[in-house]
Design a protein around this motif. Sequence first.
Motif, short mmCIF file in Angstrom:
data_model
loop_
_atom_site.label_atom_id
_atom_site.label_comp_id
_atom_site.label_asym_id
_atom_site.label_seq_id
_atom_site.Cartn_x
_atom_site.Cartn_y
_atom_site.Cartn_z
N LEU A 8 38.30 53.11 37.06
CA LEU A 8 38.78 51.75 37.31
C LEU A 8 38.67 50.90 36.05
O LEU A 8 39.60 50.15 35.71
CB LEU A 8 37.97 51.10 38.44
CG LEU A 8 38.31 51.55 39.84
CD1 LEU A 8 37.26 51.03 40.82
CD2 LEU A 8 39.70 51.07 40.24
N GLN A 9 37.54 51.01 35.37
CA GLN A 9 37.35 50.24 34.13
C GLN A 9 38.37 50.67 33.07
O GLN A 9 38.97 49.83 32.39
CB GLN A 9 35.94 50.41 33.62
CG GLN A 9 35.64 49.56 32.41
CD GLN A 9 34.19 49.67 31.98
OE1 GLN A 9 33.50 50.63 32.31
NE2 GLN A 9 33.74 48.71 31.19
N ALA A 10 38.58 51.97 32.92
CA ALA A 10 39.54 52.47 31.93
C ALA A 10 40.95 51.99 32.26
O ALA A 10 41.69 51.57 31.37
CB ALA A 10 39.50 53.99 31.88
N ALA A 11 41.32 52.02 33.53
CA ALA A 11 42.66 51.58 33.92
C ALA A 11 42.83 50.07 33.74
O ALA A 11 43.90 49.61 33.32
CB ALA A 11 42.93 51.95 35.38
N ALA A 12 41.76 49.32 34.00
CA ALA A 12 41.83 47.86 33.88
C ALA A 12 41.95 47.42 32.43
O ALA A 12 42.58 46.38 32.14
CB ALA A 12 40.60 47.23 34.51
N THR A 13 41.39 48.19 31.51
CA THR A 13 41.39 47.76 30.11
C THR A 13 42.47 48.44 29.28
O THR A 13 42.79 47.97 28.19
CB THR A 13 40.02 48.02 29.46
OG1 THR A 13 39.71 49.41 29.55
CG2 THR A 13 38.94 47.20 30.13
N SER A 14 43.05 49.54 29.76
CA SER A 14 44.08 50.22 28.97
C SER A 14 45.37 49.40 28.99
O SER A 14 45.74 48.84 30.00
CB SER A 14 44.34 51.63 29.50
OG SER A 14 44.94 51.58 30.77
N GLY A 15 45.99 49.32 27.86
CA GLY A 15 47.26 48.61 27.77
C GLY A 15 47.13 47.12 27.64
O GLY A 15 48.14 46.43 27.59
N ALA A 40 50.02 44.10 26.57
CA ALA A 40 50.47 43.12 27.56
C ALA A 40 50.71 41.75 26.94
O ALA A 40 51.37 40.92 27.56
CB ALA A 40 49.43 43.01 28.69
N GLY A 41 50.14 41.53 25.73
CA GLY A 41 50.19 40.25 25.06
C GLY A 41 51.47 39.58 25.11
O GLY A 41 51.82 38.52 25.18
#
Length: 68
Positions: free
Chosen positions: A56-63, A67-68
């Motif tokens: 969950l942490q990896a998915a929340a912070t990847s990309g 997104a900027g």
Amino acid sequence: MPLNLSANLGNADNFYADLLAAHDGLSKAQSDALNARLILILANHIGDNDTLREALQAAATSGLADAG
């Protein structure tokens, strides 16, 4: 069980094609529901809360930079 973030699928292209095919013809709501069911099925298969929390942490912070 530590989270494996290295390429681990025998044929990632085939899986991606299968995933797209599973969503073919679905509405946004149906597609979202399919994703939710798939996540829960895979989470049950993994069965380790620490690994799932790490995922969950990896998915929340990847990309985030993209997104900027």
